[in-house]
Design a protein around this motif. Sequence first.
Motif, PDB file in Angstrom:
ATOM      1  N   VAL A  19       0.838  -1.193   0.000  1.00  0.00           N
ATOM      2  CA  VAL A  19       0.000   0.000   0.000  1.00  0.00           C
ATOM      3  C   VAL A  19       0.875   1.246   0.000  1.00  0.00           C
ATOM      4  O   VAL A  19       0.628   2.193  -0.764  1.00  0.00           O
ATOM      5  CB  VAL A  19      -0.972  -0.005   1.199  1.00  0.00           C
ATOM      6  N   ALA A  20       1.915   1.266   0.808  1.00  0.00           N
ATOM      7  CA  ALA A  20       2.815   2.431   0.877  1.00  0.00           C
ATOM      8  C   ALA A  20       3.476   2.701  -0.469  1.00  0.00           C
ATOM      9  O   ALA A  20       3.554   3.860  -0.907  1.00  0.00           O
ATOM     10  CB  ALA A  20       3.868   2.215   1.962  1.00  0.00           C
ATOM     11  N   LYS A  21       3.947   1.662  -1.138  1.00  0.00           N
ATOM     12  CA  LYS A  21       4.581   1.846  -2.450  1.00  0.00           C
ATOM     13  C   LYS A  21       3.565   2.307  -3.490  1.00  0.00           C
ATOM     14  O   LYS A  21       3.870   3.137  -4.338  1.00  0.00           O
ATOM     15  CB  LYS A  21       5.262   0.559  -2.899  1.00  0.00           C
ATOM     16  N   ALA A  22       2.357   1.763  -3.446  1.00  0.00           N
ATOM     17  CA  ALA A  22       1.323   2.142  -4.411  1.00  0.00           C
ATOM     18  C   ALA A  22       0.919   3.604  -4.242  1.00  0.00           C
ATOM     19  O   ALA A  22       0.590   4.287  -5.214  1.00  0.00           O
ATOM     20  CB  ALA A  22       0.111   1.231  -4.278  1.00  0.00           C
ATOM     21  N   LYS A  23       0.947   4.100  -3.019  1.00  0.00           N
ATOM     22  CA  LYS A  23       0.590   5.500  -2.750  1.00  0.00           C
ATOM     23  C   LYS A  23       1.554   6.486  -3.401  1.00  0.00           C
ATOM     24  O   LYS A  23       1.211   7.653  -3.578  1.00  0.00           O
ATOM     25  CB  LYS A  23       0.534   5.756  -1.250  1.00  0.00           C
ATOM     26  N   ALA A  24       2.728   6.031  -3.778  1.00  0.00           N
ATOM     27  CA  ALA A  24       3.674   6.902  -4.474  1.00  0.00           C
ATOM     28  C   ALA A  24       3.227   7.196  -5.902  1.00  0.00           C
ATOM     29  O   ALA A  24       3.679   8.159  -6.511  1.00  0.00           O
ATOM     30  CB  ALA A  24       5.066   6.263  -4.485  1.00  0.00           C
ATOM     31  N   HIS A  25       2.312   6.367  -6.433  1.00  0.00           N
ATOM     32  CA  HIS A  25       1.897   6.490  -7.828  1.00  0.00           C
ATOM     33  C   HIS A  25       0.445   6.908  -8.018  1.00  0.00           C
ATOM     34  O   HIS A  25       0.071   7.347  -9.104  1.00  0.00           O
ATOM     35  CB  HIS A  25       2.123   5.162  -8.550  1.00  0.00           C
TER      36      HIS A  25
END
Length: 165
Positions: A19-25
């Motif tokens: 979720v944290a990585k996806a929030k970057a995009h």
Amino acid sequence: AVLVIERVREFGAEISPIVAKAKAHAILTGRDPARLNAFLRFPRQAFSGWHLRDDAGGLRGFAVLNLVPQDEGRTRTGRIVDCLIDDVKVPLWQAAILALTRELAHHGADMAQVYASTPWMSEALGQCGFISRFGAKFHIRDPGGLIPHGATFHLTTLEGDYGYT
């Protein structure tokens, strides 16, 4: 790209880095274990939870699937209720869609349905043979200007509770 799906009975803290990585995009609504697990515990539905692993066994994403009876039970619509991956690479999304669609077919889905709001998801779906049937209008009120203009939103059937019907 290769992604292998692995059934899970519930989601835990392992999805937080995804979720944290996806929030970057993209901008996401809540994707915490409690929300996802509520779907998995929903009575009289065929929701299932999945981890998406790369060929080295690393956890790259997660998904929620459902089978919904249609036409008075004569057909079953397989829904990819949610799918989130830690990257925007189209081949990864394509691998996820193919694996999840195969799983839906294995469980008797007559057709598969999924929402796509990001460019990478739309492209992956097209490469997997999905066609767009209709466009959904999305309106947002942001009087404080908190959301960047032109932001990408990751929206699925979770947001409108369409995973149930």
